[in-house]
Write a protein that holds these residues in place. Structure first.
Motif, PDB file in Angstrom:
ATOM      1  N   ALA A   1       0.943  -1.162  -0.229  1.00 58.23           N
ATOM      2  CA  ALA A   1       0.394  -0.255  -0.094  1.00 58.23           C
ATOM      3  C   ALA A   1       0.726   1.090  -0.315  1.00 58.23           C
ATOM      4  O   ALA A   1       0.641   2.261  -0.538  1.00 58.23           O
ATOM      5  CB  ALA A   1      -1.079  -0.004   1.573  1.00 58.23           C
ATOM      6  N   ALA A   2       1.731   1.039   0.585  1.00 57.17           N
ATOM      7  CA  ALA A   2       2.779   2.569   1.045  1.00 57.17           C
ATOM      8  C   ALA A   2       3.342   2.311  -0.009  1.00 57.17           C
ATOM      9  O   ALA A   2       3.618   3.797  -1.083  1.00 57.17           O
ATOM     10  CB  ALA A   2       4.057   2.607   1.476  1.00 57.17           C
ATOM     11  N   ALA A   3       3.682   1.550  -1.515  1.00 54.66           N
ATOM     12  CA  ALA A   3       4.250   1.732  -2.792  1.00 54.66           C
ATOM     13  C   ALA A   3       3.303   2.007  -3.820  1.00 54.66           C
ATOM     14  O   ALA A   3       3.744   2.099  -4.942  1.00 54.66           O
ATOM     15  CB  ALA A   3       5.008   0.803  -3.297  1.00 54.66           C
ATOM     16  N   THR A   4       1.950   2.229  -3.186  1.00 51.35           N
ATOM     17  CA  THR A   4       1.016   2.646  -3.964  1.00 51.35           C
ATOM     18  C   THR A   4      -0.284   3.063  -3.902  1.00 51.35           C
ATOM     19  O   THR A   4       0.129   4.188  -3.119  1.00 51.35           O
ATOM     20  CB  THR A   4       0.209   0.883  -4.417  1.00 51.35           C
ATOM     21  OG1 THR A   4      -0.416   0.659  -3.663  1.00 51.35           O
ATOM     22  CG2 THR A   4       0.681   0.614  -5.540  1.00 51.35           C
ATOM     23  N   GLN A   5      -0.836   4.148  -5.084  1.00 47.62           N
ATOM     24  CA  GLN A   5      -2.067   4.984  -4.198  1.00 47.62           C
ATOM     25  C   GLN A   5      -3.660   4.121  -4.615  1.00 47.62           C
ATOM     26  O   GLN A   5      -4.352   4.720  -4.162  1.00 47.62           O
ATOM     27  CB  GLN A   5      -1.388   6.022  -4.784  1.00 47.62           C
ATOM     28  CG  GLN A   5      -0.697   6.824  -4.611  1.00 47.62           C
ATOM     29  CD  GLN A   5      -0.311   8.057  -5.623  1.00 47.62           C
ATOM     30  OE1 GLN A   5      -0.467   8.185  -6.837  1.00 47.62           O
ATOM     31  NE2 GLN A   5      -0.424   9.588  -4.913  1.00 47.62           N
ATOM     32  N   HIS A   6      -3.387   3.561  -5.839  1.00 51.89           N
ATOM     33  CA  HIS A   6      -4.707   2.663  -6.541  1.00 51.89           C
ATOM     34  C   HIS A   6      -5.357   1.270  -5.923  1.00 51.89           C
ATOM     35  O   HIS A   6      -5.871   1.131  -5.843  1.00 51.89           O
ATOM     36  CB  HIS A   6      -4.905   3.196  -7.451  1.00 51.89           C
ATOM     37  CG  HIS A   6      -5.013   5.096  -7.547  1.00 51.89           C
ATOM     38  ND1 HIS A   6      -5.786   6.272  -7.180  1.00 51.89           N
ATOM     39  CD2 HIS A   6      -4.034   5.534  -8.035  1.00 51.89           C
ATOM     40  CE1 HIS A   6      -5.919   7.041  -7.641  1.00 51.89           C
ATOM     41  NE2 HIS A   6      -5.007   6.924  -8.119  1.00 51.89           N
ATOM     42  N   LEU A   7      -4.279   0.507  -5.939  1.00 49.74           N
ATOM     43  CA  LEU A   7      -4.525  -1.041  -5.833  1.00 49.74           C
ATOM     44  C   LEU A   7      -4.897  -1.459  -4.709  1.00 49.74           C
ATOM     45  O   LEU A   7      -5.218  -1.079  -3.116  1.00 49.74           O
ATOM     46  CB  LEU A   7      -3.276  -1.761  -6.023  1.00 49.74           C
ATOM     47  CG  LEU A   7      -2.522  -2.524  -6.312  1.00 49.74           C
ATOM     48  CD1 LEU A   7      -3.004  -3.128  -7.724  1.00 49.74           C
ATOM     49  CD2 LEU A   7      -0.948  -2.890  -6.125  1.00 49.74           C
TER      50      LEU A   7
END
Length: 459
Positions: free
Chosen positions: A93-99
């Motif tokens: 989650a920290a590496a993405t915004q929407h997934l």
């Protein structure tokens, strides 16, 4: 114009997931499964390809049905070793915004009060991007690992699950009012005690007298996934699920399940579009059909027949090592995934053999692969949605992360050109992205029923 297809990557926190043996392929990187870097890189890849989410499977036992022990599972890396999938989610989650993140958790072995807190925590930390795949398990090895002699009978597991859901719904949906958190620094009041209620649940299996430990998260209840296709599993899905994961051998078979669950949901007071259906799919693609076929032929060289039988034996609840290749297999007494037994009986007849089973497992699982140029794959996926009523696909890992990179680079543009896939991520929580109706469960869902509301404030 085709409907917009929803798409999850289907994976597991282990080396060998569905397509058994492909971890031995020289380009496969799944042996990096125990590093955060691997999963964060995969999350970024999926988000860039506009996947809606990653669906993380899990088991809490070992596959020890084949041969009466876990030796073959250990040799082939058949979902063992397997790590806890929930611990991956904050990093991804920290590496993405929407997934989005659908995670499997077996409620039979999860204390509901603590599990409710864990899911609320994940929903907070992901900004409302978490879903729960509700499972009741199918492995006796999991039961023995958790202090039981064997697992409960198939339908009894669903009866347990019904009560479990009633309890966690009260905790997630009704313990804290939406405006209970004041966070007023001037007065020193953080939460209004009058707006936090205790849950008093005294059931056949569970007793809880407590308020939920977490303040309301963006979705309150995680998006609810479920994968049961047996008659009892369908009734459970119709009552509780928002997303149903299916595996099917034929268009007619998949359509029948979709139509049946939707009809059961309507009979339970829900709307037909309250449930999204995801079909398991395996794709091998390339810029041309010839390139895809070459890749597929290369993958087949790494399939492990023994590992495939280990996985099948566990899901069927039958020791396939006891049968010769052409000896009819008796699975009538199965207490595992009964819908898998029924599916094989439909496709192969009641006198099926190991040879017939292995002929289905061209890439190490019973899921028939779609092999072709990107345009051909896109057309085939669209055909399945149009002819069965499914809303999207859980794309199984083959050679990782190559399979997901290929799909995003080649198939996604073909789907977009046909109007069957989004061109950008939409804002919002996972529930809002999937349904476009806000962050919370709809009023038609049983968790929203007024009878769920606890009677007394916590104070």
């Amino acid at each position: 114009m085709p409907r917009e297809i929803l798409l999850n990557a289907f994976d597991m926190h282990c080396v060998g997931h569905i397509q058994q043996g492909l971890w031995t392929h020289p380009r496969d990187q799944s042996t990096r499964y125990n590093t955060l870097a691997y999963w964060m890189e995969l999350a970024r890849t999926l988000e860039a390809a506009l996947f809606d989410g990653i669906f993380l499977a899990d088991v809490v036992g070992v596959y020890d049905v084949y041969g009466g022990n876990a030796d073959a599972a250990l040799r082939g890396g058949v979902q063992v070793p397997v790590n806890d999938p929930m611990l991956l989610i904050p990093a991804m989650a920290a590496a993405t915004q929407h997934l989005g993140f659908g995670v499997t958790a077996n409620l039979v072995y999860e204390a509901p009060y603590l599990f409710a807190r864990r899911m609320s925590t994940l929903d907070h930390l992901t900004g409302g991007r978490v879903g729960w795949n509700i499972v009741t398990g199918y492995l006796d090895s999991a039961a023995r690992a958790n202090g039981l002699n064997q697992q409960m009978a198939h339908d009894d597991r669903y009866d347990l699950a019904d009560e479990y859901m009633q309890l966690v719904y009260q905790l997630w949906q009704h313990s804290w009012a939406d405006d209970a958190v004041v966070a007023d620094k001037a007065s020193g009041v953080y939460a209004d005690p009058g707006k936090v209620r205790q849950v008093h649940h005294h059931g056949k299996q569970y007793t809880v007298d407590a308020m939920h430990l977490c303040a309301p998260s963006p979705q309150r209840t995680p998006v609810l996934y479920q994968a049961g296709s047996s008659p009892r599993g369908r009734r459970f899905a119709a009552q509780h699920a928002e997303c149903v994961f299916l595996n099917g051998q034929s268009v007619a078979g998949v359509k029948a399940i979709v139509d049946d669950i939707r009809a059961l949901a309507v009979a339970a007071g829900r709307q037909p579009d309250d449930i999204k259906f995801f079909l398991g799919a395996t794709v091998v693609t390339g810029a041309t059909a010839a390139e895809a076929q070459d890749k597929f032929d290369g993958y087949r060289q790494h399939v492990s027949s023994e590992a495939a039988l280990v996985h099948a034996a566990a899901s069927l609840g039958v020791d396939l090592a006891r049968f010769d290749l052409d000896e009819p297999v008796d699975a009538s007494a199965s207490n595992a995934i009964t819908s898998n037994v029924a599916a094989i009986n439909r496709s192969q007849g009641p006198q099926w053999t190991k040879r017939k089973l292995l002929e289905q497992m061209v890439l190490g699982s019973r899921q028939p692969p779609i092999v072709g140029a990107a345009g051909q794959v896109a057309e085939e996926l669209i055909r399945w949605t149009e002819q069965t009523g499914v809303d999207g696909f859980n794309l199984s890992r083959t050679v990782a992360p190559e399979c997901f990179v290929d799909f995003g680079r080649l198939v996604v543009p073909e789907l977009q050109s046909r109007g069957a896939f989004k061109t950008a991520h939409r804002p919002g929580t996972l529930r809002d992205k999937l349904f476009g109706r806000g962050d919370r469960l709809p009023s038609t869902h049983p968790a929203s029923h007024p009878a769920m509301v606890p009677a007394q404030p916590a104070g």
